[in-house]
Write a protein that holds these residues in place. Structure first.
Motif, PDB file in Angstrom:
ATOM      1  N   GLY A  22       0.761  -1.304  -0.079  1.00  0.00           N
ATOM      2  CA  GLY A  22       0.077   0.081  -0.103  1.00  0.00           C
ATOM      3  C   GLY A  22       0.881   1.367   0.042  1.00  0.00           C
ATOM      4  N   SER A  27      -0.912   2.392  -3.720  1.00  0.00           N
ATOM      5  CA  SER A  27      -1.871   3.655  -3.405  1.00  0.00           C
ATOM      6  C   SER A  27      -2.125   4.264  -4.722  1.00  0.00           C
ATOM      7  N   VAL A  44      -6.378  -3.408  -0.497  1.00  0.00           N
ATOM      8  CA  VAL A  44      -4.892  -2.911  -0.359  1.00  0.00           C
ATOM      9  C   VAL A  44      -4.682  -3.502   0.893  1.00  0.00           C
ATOM     10  N   GLU A  46      -1.334  -4.004   3.379  1.00  0.00           N
ATOM     11  CA  GLU A  46      -0.123  -3.325   3.663  1.00  0.00           C
ATOM     12  C   GLU A  46       0.223  -3.899   4.864  1.00  0.00           C
ATOM     13  N   PRO A  49       1.377  -0.579   8.096  1.00  0.00           N
ATOM     14  CA  PRO A  49       0.758   0.830   7.955  1.00  0.00           C
ATOM     15  C   PRO A  49       1.341   1.972   8.342  1.00  0.00           C
ATOM     16  N   ARG A 175      -3.451   7.993  -0.904  1.00  0.00           N
ATOM     17  CA  ARG A 175      -3.841   7.046   0.106  1.00  0.00           C
ATOM     18  C   ARG A 175      -5.424   7.574   0.819  1.00  0.00           C
ATOM     19  N   ARG A 179      -9.142   5.865  -0.050  1.00  0.00           N
ATOM     20  CA  ARG A 179     -10.178   5.538   1.094  1.00  0.00           C
ATOM     21  C   ARG A 179     -11.321   6.112   1.342  1.00  0.00           C
ATOM     22  N   TYR A 185      -8.155  -0.604   3.050  1.00  0.00           N
ATOM     23  CA  TYR A 185      -6.786  -0.809   3.165  1.00  0.00           C
ATOM     24  C   TYR A 185      -6.996  -1.485   4.556  1.00  0.00           C
TER      25      TYR A 185
END
Length: 403
Positions: A22, A27, A44, A46, A49, A175, A179, A185
């Protein structure tokens, strides 16, 4: 359970697109999918984070037009336009207005072979709309009198859309906006994939969940080969350390320092009003583990600083402020990106192997992946030369201007 405000558990068992990684590439792809009007579910995954250990967090965040391949020039030109119009592109008044600090890249050639490469590259760059100038040693002395160029035959510089830019802000807004537009995510890790014939059917997470998927995008940076192996395919991308030092000089330079690429490969540039940045590969330059960020302190004293101080004698008296090691996702075939589907695994999409060009190429490459997934073909720049086909054939995509 949540980590850094991000859930570890997927909300669904089936997604149309699962993006592995991510950071800026993942992203970018996620955001451009929403921009392209993609209607399916996007996940996504990741593993960190906080992004503290990703290549995006350790980048020097530069952009250049000085490539030998016209397509690479066009990719950076799109990035420059995107950065300079970020607020309008994202469509959110909270987005800051960004610029590019156009101090340029200054390539230095100390032999006729590389000088001829700079001349040939300039022709490509001018044809693509860049403003690259060739400089004799006398020209360089006149413009940068603090620089020692007795060994230099030719220089090359472009100060249009070439220099430093705020990659962290672009990443943050991709990002955030993705979202806000519905991309999910999670803080987790893909540890396995189930493949049936020409398709990956599902990914397995470290927490045990199995998520069915329509398409998988490999955006896992230096871990790209490990992710590819989960799908049963090989990818010649490995983590290689790149070292960065920030310092102040006892006697600051009288003007901004362009990103100067010494013939040794060591490069240096202005970093702030009173600070300078130096970057170098290791000597030697082996593959490393993707979680290896240990500094090689002898590299600075024994190799890098002597080169820097020879090129710019004012840098003999300096004070280090900070230093760090990051990673290139290094494509061992040709140091160019690998983009698009695997020829035998049709729903496994590469977004890998940028070899140090990643931030400046993230906009065009994320857009390209989104076009492939949404429309089945590239709609803007034709990025086909980056396909896996050349990897399978062992035929490099030639790019002379790799740092």
């Amino acid at each position: 359970m949540t980590t850094q405000g991000v859930s570890a558990t997927p909300a669904h068992q089936v997604y149309d697109v699962v993006i592995v990684g991510g950071a800026i590439m993942g992203s970018s792809a996620a955001w451009f999918l929403t921009e392209a009007g993609f209607q399916g579910r996007i996940l996504v995954v990741e593993k960190d984070p906080s992004y503290a250990q990703c290549s995006t967090a350790h980048t020097n965040s530069c952009m250049r037009q000085q490539f030998s391949n016209a397509l690479n020039v066009q990719i950076s030109q799109f990035a420059a336009d995107f950065v300079k119009n970020l607020r309008a592109r994202i469509g959110d008044d909270r987005v800051p207005e960004l610029t590019i600090q156009n101090y340029g890249y200054l390539y230095l050639a100390d032999n006729e072979g590389f000088a001829e490469t700079l001349r040939a590259n300039q022709k490509v760059q001018l044809a693509a709309g860049a403003e690259t100038r060739l400089l004799s040693a006398e020209d360089i002395r006149a413009e940068y009198p603090f620089m020692q160029v007795d060994d230099i035959l030719l220089g090359s510089i472009n100060t249009k859309d070439e220099g430093y830019w705020d990659g962290g802000t672009v990443f943050d807004w991709w990002r955030r906006s993705a979202r806000a537009r519905g991309v999910e995510y999670i803080s987790n890790e893909v540890v396995a994939m189930t493949r049936k014939g020409a398709r990956v059917e599902s990914v397995t997470l470290a927490s045990g969940e199995v998520v069915a998927c329509g398409t998988v995008v490999n955006a896992s940076g230096p871990r790209a080969a490990r992710t590819a192996k989960m799908a049963g395919v090989e990818l010649p991308v490995e983590p290689r350390k790149r070292y960065t030092w920030i310092f102040t000089a006892e006697t600051p330079l009288p003007r901004d320092l362009p990103l100067t690429i010494d013939p040794s490969g060591v490069h240096m540039r202005q970093d702030g009003p009173t600070t300078y940045m130096v970057g170098s590969r290791g000597e030697p330059d082996p593959a490393v583990e993707p979680d290896d960020f240990v500094m090689d302190h002898s590299l600075w004293e024994e190799h890098v600083w002597p080169i820097v101080a020879t090129r710019i004698p004012q840098f003999e008296a300096i004070r280090l402020v900070t230093e760090w090691a990051g990673h290139y996702a290094y494509n061992t075939l040709d140091q160019n990106a690998v983009l698009g589907p695997h020829p035998e695994v049709e729903n496994f999409i590469f977004l890998n192997g940028f070899s140090g060009h990643g931030l400046q190429q993230s906009a065009a490459m994320g857009r390209g992946v989104a076009e492939l997934i949404t429309h089945g073909a590239y709609q803007t720049l034709d990025l086909t030369p980056f396909s896996y086909a050349r990897i399978a054939a062992g035929q490099p995509m030639i790019e002379q201007a790799v740092i």
